[in-house]
Design a protein around this motif. Structure first.
Motif, mmCIF file in Angstrom:
data_model
loop_
_atom_site.group_PDB
_atom_site.id
_atom_site.type_symbol
_atom_site.label_atom_id
_atom_site.label_comp_id
_atom_site.label_asym_id
_atom_site.label_seq_id
_atom_site.Cartn_x
_atom_site.Cartn_y
_atom_site.Cartn_z
ATOM 1 N N LEU A 77 43.202 -68.263 -52.362
ATOM 2 C CA LEU A 77 42.842 -69.155 -51.388
ATOM 3 C C LEU A 77 41.601 -69.703 -51.678
ATOM 4 O O LEU A 77 40.496 -68.903 -51.702
ATOM 5 N N LEU A 78 41.437 -70.964 -51.325
ATOM 6 C CA LEU A 78 39.949 -71.521 -51.632
ATOM 7 C C LEU A 78 39.222 -71.093 -50.282
ATOM 8 O O LEU A 78 39.734 -71.203 -49.420
ATOM 9 N N PRO A 79 37.825 -71.192 -50.336
ATOM 10 C CA PRO A 79 36.846 -71.055 -49.082
ATOM 11 C C PRO A 79 37.103 -72.154 -48.443
ATOM 12 O O PRO A 79 37.157 -73.133 -48.851
ATOM 13 N N GLY A 130 34.495 -81.905 -45.398
ATOM 14 C CA GLY A 130 34.430 -83.500 -45.484
ATOM 15 C C GLY A 130 35.515 -83.794 -46.438
ATOM 16 O O GLY A 130 35.638 -85.279 -47.016
ATOM 17 N N ARG A 131 36.466 -83.078 -46.611
ATOM 18 C CA ARG A 131 37.824 -83.436 -47.061
ATOM 19 C C ARG A 131 38.993 -83.389 -46.428
ATOM 20 O O ARG A 131 39.903 -82.357 -46.302
ATOM 21 N N PRO A 132 39.150 -83.937 -45.025
ATOM 22 C CA PRO A 132 40.198 -83.825 -44.092
ATOM 23 C C PRO A 132 41.542 -83.964 -44.561
ATOM 24 O O PRO A 132 42.642 -83.296 -44.051
ATOM 25 N N ALA A 133 42.006 -84.613 -45.822
ATOM 26 C CA ALA A 133 43.219 -84.944 -46.509
ATOM 27 C C ALA A 133 43.560 -83.590 -47.031
ATOM 28 O O ALA A 133 44.768 -83.651 -47.473
ATOM 29 N N PHE A 134 42.666 -82.677 -47.297
ATOM 30 C CA PHE A 134 42.980 -81.628 -48.100
ATOM 31 C C PHE A 134 43.178 -80.355 -46.986
ATOM 32 O O PHE A 134 42.606 -80.358 -45.952
ATOM 33 N N SER A 135 44.289 -79.373 -47.534
ATOM 34 C CA SER A 135 44.390 -78.067 -46.709
ATOM 35 C C SER A 135 44.881 -77.165 -47.766
ATOM 36 O O SER A 135 45.286 -77.261 -48.685
ATOM 37 N N GLN A 136 44.891 -75.889 -47.063
ATOM 38 C CA GLN A 136 45.425 -74.588 -47.886
ATOM 39 C C GLN A 136 46.871 -74.993 -47.890
ATOM 40 O O GLN A 136 47.383 -75.801 -47.138
ATOM 41 N N PRO A 137 47.652 -74.298 -48.738
ATOM 42 C CA PRO A 137 48.933 -74.759 -49.024
ATOM 43 C C PRO A 137 49.810 -74.670 -47.858
ATOM 44 O O PRO A 137 49.801 -73.669 -47.011
ATOM 45 N N GLU A 138 50.844 -75.513 -47.666
ATOM 46 C CA GLU A 138 51.853 -75.690 -46.595
ATOM 47 C C GLU A 138 51.025 -75.666 -45.239
ATOM 48 O O GLU A 138 51.725 -75.464 -44.058
ATOM 49 N N GLN A 139 49.966 -76.196 -45.043
ATOM 50 C CA GLN A 139 49.281 -76.357 -43.868
ATOM 51 C C GLN A 139 48.898 -77.696 -43.786
ATOM 52 O O GLN A 139 48.716 -78.469 -44.846
ATOM 53 N N PRO A 140 48.961 -78.314 -42.363
ATOM 54 C CA PRO A 140 48.785 -79.867 -42.392
ATOM 55 C C PRO A 140 47.322 -80.171 -42.473
ATOM 56 O O PRO A 140 46.534 -79.501 -42.261
ATOM 57 N N GLY A 141 47.278 -81.564 -43.308
ATOM 58 C CA GLY A 141 46.076 -81.913 -43.399
ATOM 59 C C GLY A 141 46.239 -83.316 -42.646
ATOM 60 O O GLY A 141 47.159 -84.062 -42.553
ATOM 61 N N LYS A 142 44.911 -84.152 -42.292
ATOM 62 C CA LYS A 142 45.165 -85.207 -41.812
ATOM 63 C C LYS A 142 45.018 -86.342 -42.881
ATOM 64 O O LYS A 142 44.102 -86.419 -43.878
ATOM 65 N N PRO A 143 46.170 -87.140 -42.920
ATOM 66 C CA PRO A 143 46.463 -88.154 -43.842
ATOM 67 C C PRO A 143 45.199 -89.034 -44.222
ATOM 68 O O PRO A 143 44.727 -89.558 -43.268
ATOM 69 N N VAL A 191 46.225 -76.437 -53.749
ATOM 70 C CA VAL A 191 45.599 -77.255 -52.583
ATOM 71 C C VAL A 191 46.792 -78.301 -52.178
ATOM 72 O O VAL A 191 47.103 -78.876 -53.169
ATOM 73 N N ASP A 192 46.706 -78.412 -51.022
ATOM 74 C CA ASP A 192 47.648 -79.628 -50.680
ATOM 75 C C ASP A 192 46.610 -80.745 -50.050
ATOM 76 O O ASP A 192 45.686 -80.720 -49.678
ATOM 77 N N MET A 193 47.383 -81.997 -50.484
ATOM 78 C CA MET A 193 46.730 -83.167 -50.119
ATOM 79 C C MET A 193 47.751 -84.254 -49.137
ATOM 80 O O MET A 193 48.775 -83.990 -49.385
ATOM 81 N N ALA A 194 47.237 -84.860 -48.336
ATOM 82 C CA ALA A 194 48.046 -85.744 -47.459
ATOM 83 C C ALA A 194 47.476 -87.002 -47.554
ATOM 84 O O ALA A 194 46.325 -87.344 -47.341
ATOM 85 N N ILE A 195 48.251 -88.280 -47.855
ATOM 86 C CA ILE A 195 47.815 -89.509 -47.954
ATOM 87 C C ILE A 195 48.734 -90.596 -47.172
ATOM 88 O O ILE A 195 49.954 -90.213 -47.271
#
Length: 178
Positions: free
Chosen positions: A59-61, A67-80, A100-104
């Motif tokens: 897991l990344l720290p 500064g990257r709200p679109a990114f999240s830990q795996p399977e966790q929601p991020g702000k698109p 790392v997951d990303m939402a767009i």
């Protein structure tokens, strides 16, 4: 005689028999060792049951996500993110043993299938293009507003791949439909 058969460059029966003997000897030496027998048994059971060893992901720290709200830990929601602001959030790289997951959110600019997978893209040039590899297009069509969420992989300066990914229509409130 074995040596002469081994040196026979024309192939033929003698070299085939010798190769069979060498293969049989190698197989027997593999089976004779207890450790090797155990490893062989585990590998056979894993292959027979379809199991593969799980690779640990680090897991990344939390500082990675500042500064990257679109990114999240795996399977966790991020702000698109939007197509306009995603380029400022993109990291240059992610460690190979991390996911790392990303939402767009954006307008679907490409949608096609190869019969098994669907490919859904958002964001037009000259900005960053994002391609989602998914099992279902969820009735999306060109021009629809969509939210893509999935495993981030940067292909180059202007292309991002989300795989695995979920593509869903965006509702009026900016959230995906259930």
């Amino acid at each position: 005689m074995r040596f002469k058969a081994w040196r026979n460059r024309e192939g033929g029966r003698n070299s085939a028999i010798l190769m069979a003997r060498v293969t049989r000897v190698n197989a027997l030496s593999l089976i004779r060792s207890r450790r090797r027998r155990y490893a062989l048994a585990v590998a056979s059971l894993s292959a027979a049951s379809g199991l593969e060893p799980a690779l640990a992901q680090t897991l990344l720290p939390d500082s990675f996500f500042v500064g990257r709200p679109a990114f999240s830990q795996p399977e966790q929601p991020g702000k698109p993110a939007s197509c306009e602001d995603i380029s400022g959030q993109l990291p240059d790289s992610v460690p190979p043993d991390s996911r790392v997951d990303m939402a767009i959110a954006g307008t679907v600019s490409l949608i096609q299938t190869d019969g098994a997978l669907w490919y859904v893209a958002v964001c037009a040039e000259p900005g960053v293009r994002v391609l989602c590899v998914t099992y279902s297009a969820n009735d999306l069509k060109l021009g629809d507003k969509a939210i893509l969420r999935g495993g981030y992989s940067r292909q180059d300066r202007r292309h991002v791949l989300l795989d695995p990914c979920l593509a869903s229509p965006e509702t009026e409130g900016g959230t995906p439909e259930p």
